[in-house]
Enzyme design. Structure first.
Site, PDB file in Angstrom:
ATOM      1  N   ARG A 107       0.810  -1.219   0.000  1.00  0.00           N
ATOM      2  CA  ARG A 107       0.000   0.000   0.000  1.00  0.00           C
ATOM      3  C   ARG A 107       0.840   1.265   0.000  1.00  0.00           C
ATOM      4  NH1 ARG A 107      -2.785  -0.931   5.510  1.00  0.00           N
ATOM      5  NH2 ARG A 107      -0.628  -1.555   5.864  1.00  0.00           N
ATOM      6  N   GLU A 121       6.552   7.077  11.947  1.00  0.00           N
ATOM      7  CA  GLU A 121       6.323   7.896  13.133  1.00  0.00           C
ATOM      8  C   GLU A 121       7.190   9.135  12.966  1.00  0.00           C
ATOM      9  OE1 GLU A 121       7.661   6.494  17.172  1.00  0.00           O
ATOM     10  OE2 GLU A 121       5.586   5.755  17.153  1.00  0.00           O
ATOM     11  N   GLN A 158       4.607  24.250  18.872  1.00  0.00           N
ATOM     12  CA  GLN A 158       3.922  24.719  17.673  1.00  0.00           C
ATOM     13  C   GLN A 158       4.479  23.994  16.458  1.00  0.00           C
ATOM     14  OE1 GLN A 158       3.411  29.049  17.424  1.00  0.00           O
ATOM     15  NE2 GLN A 158       4.201  28.977  15.342  1.00  0.00           N
ATOM     16  N   ASP A 159       3.601  23.680  15.505  1.00  0.00           N
ATOM     17  CA  ASP A 159       4.004  23.105  14.218  1.00  0.00           C
ATOM     18  C   ASP A 159       3.770  24.147  13.135  1.00  0.00           C
ATOM     19  OD1 ASP A 159       4.581  20.742  15.465  1.00  0.00           O
ATOM     20  OD2 ASP A 159       3.037  19.567  14.461  1.00  0.00           O
ATOM     21  N   ARG A 213      14.952  30.499   2.312  1.00  0.00           N
ATOM     22  CA  ARG A 213      14.289  31.031   3.503  1.00  0.00           C
ATOM     23  C   ARG A 213      15.329  31.004   4.623  1.00  0.00           C
ATOM     24  NH1 ARG A 213       8.458  31.064   3.120  1.00  0.00           N
ATOM     25  NH2 ARG A 213       7.765  30.027   1.216  1.00  0.00           N
ATOM     26  N   HIS A 230      17.485  32.518   9.639  1.00  0.00           N
ATOM     27  CA  HIS A 230      16.586  33.047  10.658  1.00  0.00           C
ATOM     28  C   HIS A 230      16.887  32.484  12.044  1.00  0.00           C
ATOM     29  CE1 HIS A 230      13.509  33.398   7.135  1.00  0.00           C
ATOM     30  NE2 HIS A 230      14.325  34.426   7.162  1.00  0.00           N
ATOM     31  N   LYS A 261      14.306  24.010  16.452  1.00  0.00           N
ATOM     32  CA  LYS A 261      13.426  23.534  15.380  1.00  0.00           C
ATOM     33  C   LYS A 261      13.758  22.091  15.025  1.00  0.00           C
ATOM     34  CE  LYS A 261      13.245  28.107  13.214  1.00  0.00           C
ATOM     35  NZ  LYS A 261      13.544  28.893  12.005  1.00  0.00           N
ATOM     36  N   TYR A 269       7.936  22.013  10.206  1.00  0.00           N
ATOM     37  CA  TYR A 269       8.876  22.024  11.322  1.00  0.00           C
ATOM     38  C   TYR A 269       8.173  22.314  12.637  1.00  0.00           C
ATOM     39  CZ  TYR A 269       9.058  27.036  10.113  1.00  0.00           C
ATOM     40  OH  TYR A 269       8.739  28.327   9.812  1.00  0.00           O
ATOM     41  N   ASP A 307      12.142  38.292  16.432  1.00  0.00           N
ATOM     42  CA  ASP A 307      12.506  37.749  15.127  1.00  0.00           C
ATOM     43  C   ASP A 307      13.799  38.392  14.631  1.00  0.00           C
ATOM     44  OD1 ASP A 307      12.053  36.203  12.849  1.00  0.00           O
ATOM     45  OD2 ASP A 307      10.925  37.792  11.854  1.00  0.00           O
ATOM     46  N   LYS A 324      12.297  40.922   3.015  1.00  0.00           N
ATOM     47  CA  LYS A 324      12.920  40.974   4.345  1.00  0.00           C
ATOM     48  C   LYS A 324      14.281  40.289   4.346  1.00  0.00           C
ATOM     49  CE  LYS A 324      12.077  38.307   8.196  1.00  0.00           C
ATOM     50  NZ  LYS A 324      11.216  37.593   9.133  1.00  0.00           N
ATOM     51  N   ASP A 325      14.378  39.135   3.698  1.00  0.00           N
ATOM     52  CA  ASP A 325      15.633  38.375   3.710  1.00  0.00           C
ATOM     53  C   ASP A 325      16.733  39.040   2.876  1.00  0.00           C
ATOM     54  OD1 ASP A 325      14.514  36.543   5.406  1.00  0.00           O
ATOM     55  OD2 ASP A 325      14.352  34.931   3.938  1.00  0.00           O
TER      56      ASP A 325
END
Length: 196
Positions: free
Chosen positions: A23, A28, A46-47, A59, A62, A72, A132, A143, A169-170
């Site tokens: 299948r 996990e 938080q995810d 990206r 940071h 993370k 993440y 930030d 921003k980056d």
């Protein structure tokens, strides 16, 4: 779970086991017990998930400052990325050094990036999704970042011919030389990541 890197040293590369049959497969994606066995003692609150439409989307680099600093646990859920962690801990003998790992949806690899490291990734194909877990909530006033192409860090980005795709921003983040780190060295230098 297969682990690369010195247990508890900081940045750690993981590959959760997949169980397959006709299948498809089951995996996990996170287990507190497996994380602790790998030396990752983190409580995730938080995810997050991002979608990048274009190959060459960068990206990062940071981080989030205390009191809302974030560790993370990063994985690619569609496509592939090169993922980077840069040591930004004041007083570290590996300050400004980085490690990189290729994360793919196919392979299921994950990179744990602890507090005190700037994080970035570049997409290696179009239509990439990255998920993440983080250890603190997003706090805009905490930030921060370092410009992605800082020559003193020396990341050899696998850029497509079209170049990097960046947020406004980056594009204007400070260099490492302009950065005053709020992170203290914990006595554990950044170690290379062995290949899984």
């Amino acid at each position: 779970m297969i682990v690369s890197g010195d247990r508890g040293c900081g940045v750690t590369l993981l590959r959760p086991r997949r169980f397959g049959d006709a299948r498809g497969w089951f995996m996990e994606t996170y287990s507190e017990a497996s994380a602790l066995a790998a030396g990752i003692d983190a409580r995730f609150v938080q995810d997050n998930q991002s979608f990048s439409a274009f190959e060459g989307t960068v990206r990062g680099l940071h981080y989030q400052r205390p009191p809302h600093a974030q560790a993370k646990l990063v994985r690619c859920v569609r496509g592939s990325i090169m993922d980077y962690a840069v040591d930004i801990r004041r007083g570290s003998p590996t300050y400004g050094h980085h490690v990189a790992a290729k994360l793919t949806a196919e392979g299921g690899e994950q990179l744990f990036v602890p507090v005190g490291f700037a994080h970035a990734f570049i997409t290696l194909e179009p239509d990439v999704e990255v998920a993440y877990k983080v250890t603190d909530v997003y706090a805009p006033d905490c930030d921060g970042g370092i410009v992605w192409n800082d020559s003193t860090i020396g990341i050899d980005w696998p850029l497509p011919e079209t170049g990097a795709v960046l947020s406004d921003k980056d594009k204007v983040l400070p260099t490492l030389a302009e950065f005053d780190s709020p992170f203290e060295y914990d006595g554990r230098p950044l170690e290379p990541l062995p290949t899984l």
